[in-house]
Design an enzyme around this catalytic site. Structure first.
Site, PDB file in Angstrom:
ATOM      1  N   THR A 154       0.824  -1.207   0.000  1.00 36.09           N
ATOM      2  CA  THR A 154       0.000   0.000   0.000  1.00 36.09           C
ATOM      3  C   THR A 154       0.867   1.269   0.000  1.00 36.09           C
ATOM      4  O   THR A 154       0.382   2.344  -0.317  1.00 36.09           O
ATOM      5  CB  THR A 154      -0.962   0.052   1.219  1.00 36.09           C
ATOM      6  OG1 THR A 154      -0.186  -0.044   2.403  1.00 36.09           O
ATOM      7  CG2 THR A 154      -1.961  -1.087   1.192  1.00 36.09           C
TER       8      THR A 154
ATOM      9  N   ILE B  71       7.458  -7.380   6.195  1.00 30.37           N
ATOM     10  CA  ILE B  71       7.537  -7.719   7.627  1.00 30.37           C
ATOM     11  C   ILE B  71       6.994  -9.120   7.922  1.00 30.37           C
ATOM     12  O   ILE B  71       7.197  -9.638   9.012  1.00 30.37           O
ATOM     13  CB  ILE B  71       6.820  -6.677   8.531  1.00 30.37           C
ATOM     14  CG1 ILE B  71       5.329  -6.558   8.199  1.00 30.37           C
ATOM     15  CG2 ILE B  71       7.520  -5.320   8.452  1.00 30.37           C
ATOM     16  CD1 ILE B  71       4.531  -5.807   9.254  1.00 30.37           C
TER      17      ILE B  71
ATOM     18  N   SER C 172      -7.527  -0.381   7.702  1.00 33.95           N
ATOM     19  CA  SER C 172      -8.938  -0.461   7.322  1.00 33.95           C
ATOM     20  C   SER C 172      -9.699  -1.571   8.052  1.00 33.95           C
ATOM     21  O   SER C 172      -9.376  -2.757   7.936  1.00 33.95           O
ATOM     22  CB  SER C 172      -9.111  -0.630   5.808  1.00 33.95           C
ATOM     23  OG  SER C 172     -10.459  -0.903   5.515  1.00 33.95           O
TER      24      SER C 172
ATOM     25  N   SER D 264      -3.987   1.425  17.408  1.00 34.64           N
ATOM     26  CA  SER D 264      -5.197   2.038  16.839  1.00 34.64           C
ATOM     27  C   SER D 264      -6.281   2.269  17.877  1.00 34.64           C
ATOM     28  O   SER D 264      -6.555   1.403  18.721  1.00 34.64           O
ATOM     29  CB  SER D 264      -5.745   1.135  15.734  1.00 34.64           C
ATOM     30  OG  SER D 264      -7.034   1.571  15.340  1.00 34.64           O
TER      31      SER D 264
ATOM     32  N   TYR E 285      -9.378  -6.070  12.436  1.00 33.96           N
ATOM     33  CA  TYR E 285      -8.342  -5.033  12.454  1.00 33.96           C
ATOM     34  C   TYR E 285      -8.093  -4.529  13.874  1.00 33.96           C
ATOM     35  O   TYR E 285      -6.948  -4.413  14.325  1.00 33.96           O
ATOM     36  CB  TYR E 285      -8.760  -3.866  11.543  1.00 33.96           C
ATOM     37  CG  TYR E 285      -7.804  -2.701  11.583  1.00 33.96           C
ATOM     38  CD1 TYR E 285      -6.603  -2.733  10.878  1.00 33.96           C
ATOM     39  CD2 TYR E 285      -8.091  -1.563  12.345  1.00 33.96           C
ATOM     40  CE1 TYR E 285      -5.720  -1.666  10.933  1.00 33.96           C
ATOM     41  CE2 TYR E 285      -7.208  -0.494  12.401  1.00 33.96           C
ATOM     42  CZ  TYR E 285      -6.028  -0.553  11.690  1.00 33.96           C
ATOM     43  OH  TYR E 285      -5.151   0.498  11.747  1.00 33.96           O
TER      44      TYR E 285
ATOM     45  N   VAL F  30     -11.798   8.064   5.411  1.00 33.87           N
ATOM     46  CA  VAL F  30     -12.986   8.787   4.965  1.00 33.87           C
ATOM     47  C   VAL F  30     -12.658  10.211   4.494  1.00 33.87           C
ATOM     48  O   VAL F  30     -13.230  10.681   3.506  1.00 33.87           O
ATOM     49  CB  VAL F  30     -14.075   8.789   6.070  1.00 33.87           C
ATOM     50  CG1 VAL F  30     -13.666   9.612   7.292  1.00 33.87           C
ATOM     51  CG2 VAL F  30     -15.399   9.300   5.519  1.00 33.87           C
TER      52      VAL F  30
HETATM   53  C1  UD1 Z   1     -10.373   2.966  12.047  1.00 34.31           C
HETATM   54  C2  UD1 Z   1      -9.766   3.423  13.364  1.00 34.31           C
HETATM   55  C3  UD1 Z   1      -8.491   4.203  13.119  1.00 34.31           C
HETATM   56  C4  UD1 Z   1      -7.571   3.450  12.178  1.00 34.31           C
HETATM   57  C5  UD1 Z   1      -8.294   3.163  10.880  1.00 34.31           C
HETATM   58  C6  UD1 Z   1      -7.428   2.381   9.913  1.00 34.31           C
HETATM   59  C7  UD1 Z   1     -11.729   3.738  14.780  1.00 34.31           C
HETATM   60  C8  UD1 Z   1     -12.482   4.682  15.624  1.00 34.31           C
HETATM   61  N1  UD1 Z   1     -10.689   4.249  14.111  1.00 34.31           N
HETATM   62  O1  UD1 Z   1     -10.848   4.071  11.397  1.00 34.31           O
HETATM   63  O2  UD1 Z   1      -7.835   4.401  14.346  1.00 34.31           O
HETATM   64  O3  UD1 Z   1      -6.444   4.206  11.921  1.00 34.31           O
HETATM   65  O4  UD1 Z   1      -9.416   2.367  11.194  1.00 34.31           O
HETATM   66  O5  UD1 Z   1      -8.046   2.252   8.695  1.00 34.31           O
HETATM   67  O6  UD1 Z   1     -12.010   2.566  14.724  1.00 34.31           O
HETATM   68  N2  UD1 Z   1     -17.204   6.349   6.143  1.00 34.31           N
HETATM   69  C9  UD1 Z   1     -18.226   6.889   5.375  1.00 34.31           C
HETATM   70  N3  UD1 Z   1     -18.053   6.924   4.026  1.00 34.31           N
HETATM   71  C10 UD1 Z   1     -16.938   6.444   3.398  1.00 34.31           C
HETATM   72  C11 UD1 Z   1     -15.910   5.894   4.203  1.00 34.31           C
HETATM   73  C12 UD1 Z   1     -16.083   5.865   5.566  1.00 34.31           C
HETATM   74  O7  UD1 Z   1     -19.253   7.312   5.890  1.00 34.31           O
HETATM   75  O8  UD1 Z   1     -16.867   6.507   2.164  1.00 34.31           O
HETATM   76  C13 UD1 Z   1     -17.360   6.360   7.607  1.00 34.31           C
HETATM   77  C14 UD1 Z   1     -17.136   5.027   8.264  1.00 34.31           C
HETATM   78  O9  UD1 Z   1     -18.307   4.263   8.271  1.00 34.31           O
HETATM   79  C15 UD1 Z   1     -16.661   5.459   9.643  1.00 34.31           C
HETATM   80  C16 UD1 Z   1     -15.941   6.779   9.398  1.00 34.31           C
HETATM   81  O10 UD1 Z   1     -16.372   7.222   8.123  1.00 34.31           O
HETATM   82  O11 UD1 Z   1     -17.756   5.684  10.493  1.00 34.31           O
HETATM   83  C17 UD1 Z   1     -14.451   6.649   9.363  1.00 34.31           C
HETATM   84  O12 UD1 Z   1     -14.115   5.567   8.525  1.00 34.31           O
HETATM   85  P1  UD1 Z   1     -12.600   5.255   8.104  1.00 34.31           P
HETATM   86  O13 UD1 Z   1     -11.961   6.465   7.576  1.00 34.31           O
HETATM   87  O14 UD1 Z   1     -12.607   4.023   7.287  1.00 34.31           O
HETATM   88  O15 UD1 Z   1     -11.876   5.009   9.484  1.00 34.31           O
HETATM   89  P2  UD1 Z   1     -12.306   4.158  10.812  1.00 34.31           P
HETATM   90  O16 UD1 Z   1     -12.842   2.854  10.449  1.00 34.31           O
HETATM   91  O17 UD1 Z   1     -13.054   5.048  11.732  1.00 34.31           O
END
Ligand code: UD1
Length: 312
Positions: free
Chosen positions: A37, A57, A81, A120, A144, A188
Site C-alpha cells: 500500500t 515484515i 482499514s 489504533s 483489524y 474517509v
Molecule cells: C479505524 C480506526 C483508526 C484506524 C483506521 C485504519 C476507529 C475509531 N478508528 O478508522 O484508528 O487508523 O481504522 O483504517 O475505529 N465512512 C463513510 N463513508 C466512506 C468511508 C467511511 O461514511 O466513504 C465512515 C465510516 O463508516 C466510519 C468513518 O467514516 O464511520 C471513518 O471511517 P474510516 O476512515 O474508514 O476510518 P475508521 O474505520 O473510523
C-alpha cells in the site's frame, strides 16, 4: 546504535515520520516497505537522503538484518482499514499480527534501542463514556481492531519480559497530505476531499452523526519522535489523538463551505464493525510524552485540500 528504521516508511504516516526524522537531523534513516500500500512517490524529494529497502515484515529473515542495531524502530507497516480486515482477514492478520511480532522479535534479537508502535483507537470499540482513556477495557469490534490490540499487548510483553523498550501510540483517524484516496478502503477524509474537488457526492455510511477525532498527520509524526525520546515510558500505550470530535456530517459541511459548493451526500447503510464515536483523552500523552497537537481541524483540512488539488 546508528540508524532509525521506519517500517511502512513509504506509506502515508510512515513517510511523514521519515520527513520529520530528516528535519530533526537524523543521519541514517532506513525505510522498510513492501510497497503493497506504500508508494515510492511518497518519498520522492527525499529519496537520496534515505535508504529504501523493499522488504516484507511477514518475512523475519528479510527484516531482521535491517532492524539489527537500530536506535529506534517506528513500526508503521500495516494493512489498515476495518472493512478490509472483515472482507479479507487473512492478509491483514498476517501483516498486522504476525508481522508486528516479527518486528518486535527482530528488535529484541537485534538489540534495537526502542520500538514505537502504531496502535489504533479502534481497540476501544464502543465505550459508554467519551473521551476514551487508556485505562478503559478494550472492546475490539473487528479483526483489524483485535490485530492492532494484539500488537500493543505484544509490545508491552516484549518490554516486561525481554526488556525491549517499547511505546504504543493509539492513532485516532489520521488524515493529511499523501493519504491514498484511491480505494474503497481509504480513510474517509481522503474520500471526502477528493469527492468535493471532483464535485461528486460522497457516501456516508449511516446517518452521518457518528464522530471521529480526526488527527493531522504532522501532529502524529511529531508525537512519534517524542515517544522515541521520552524516558520511563517503556511498555506503555498512549492515545495519539487530537482530543476533538467531528461528525461526518460536520466534516462534509465544512468541506462544502471551503469549496463554496452544495452537494448533498448519499446516505448508505451503516458499515459492519464501525465504532460509533471516537475521541481521545490526551492527558496521559501530554503528561508523559509532551504531546502538543498543533493543527485544528479546519487548518488541517485546508492544507490537505490544497495538497490534493495540486498533487492529483
Ligand atoms: C479505524 C480506526 C483508526 C484506524 C483506521 C485504519 C476507529 C475509531 N478508528 O478508522 O484508528 O487508523 O481504522 O483504517 O475505529 N465512512 C463513510 N463513508 C466512506 C468511508 C467511511 O461514511 O466513504 C465512515 C465510516 O463508516 C466510519 C468513518 O467514516 O464511520 C471513518 O471511517 P474510516 O476512515 O474508514 O476510518 P475508521 O474505520 O473510523
Amino acid at each position: 546504535m546508528s540508524h532509525y528504521v521506519v517500517t511502512g516508511g513509504a506509506g502515508f504516516i510512515g513517510s511523514a515520520i521519515v520527513r520529520k526524522l530528516l528535519e530533526e537531523g537524523a543521519s541514517r534513516v532506513v525505510v522498510v516497505d513492501n510497497l503493497l500500500t506504500g508508494q515510492q512517490r511518497n518519498l520522492e524529494e527525499i529519496r537520496s537522503r534515505i535508504e529504501f529497502q523493499r522488504a516484507d515484515i511477514r518475512n523475519y529473515e528479510e527484516i531482521a538484518p535491517l532492524i539489527r542495531g537500530a536506535k529506534v524502530v517506528f513500526h508503521e507497516a500495516a494493512i489498515p482499514s476495518v472493512p478490509r480486515s472483515i472482507d479479507d482477514p487473512v492478509p491483514s492478520h498476517e501483516v498486522n499480527a504476525n508481522g508486528t511480532f516479527n518486528v518486535l522479535r527482530a528488535a529484541k534479537e537485534g538489540q534495537a534501542g526502542r520500538v514505537v508502535y502504531a496502535a489504533s483507537s479502534s481497540a476501544y470499540g464502543d465505550t459508554d463514556v467519551l473521551p476514551k482513556v487508556e485505562s478503559m477495557t478494550p472492546q475490539p469490534k473487528s479483526p483489524y481492531a483485535l490485530q492492532k490490540l494484539m500488537g500493543e499487548y505484544y509490545a508491552s510483553i516484549f518490554s516486561s519480559v525481554y526488556g525491549l523498550e517499547t511505546v504504543s501510540l493509539r492513532y485516532f483517524n489520521v488524515y493529511g497530505p499523501r493519504q491514498d484516496p484511491s480505494s474503497a478502503y481509504s480513510g474517509v477524509l481522503s474520500l471526502f476531499m477528493t469527492a468535493v474537488l471532483d464535485r461528486k457526492a460522497p457516501t456516508i455510511f449511516g446517518d452521518g452523526e457518528h464522530s471521529r477525532d480526526f488527527t493531522f498527520v504532522e501532529d502524529v509524526a511529531e508525537l512519534n519522535l517524542k515517544a522515541a525520546r521520552a524516558k520511563g515510558v517503556s511498555g506503555n500505550m498512549y492515545n495519539g489523538g487530537n482530543g476533538g470530535r467531528i461528525t461526518l456530517n460536520q466534516a462534509w459541511a465544512l468541506l462544502q463551505k471551503l469549496e463554496g459548493v452544495t452537494i448533498p451526500p448519499i446516505y448508505g447503510p451503516p458499515r459492519a464493525g464501525d465504532v460509533r464515536d471516537s475521541q481521545a483523552d490526551t492527558t496521559l500523552a501530554v503528561r508523559d510524552l509532551g504531546h502538543a497537537p498543533r493543527y485544528g481541524f479546519e487548518e488541517g483540512l485546508r492544507i490537505t485540500l490544497q495538497w490534493y488539488r495540486t498533487h492529483r
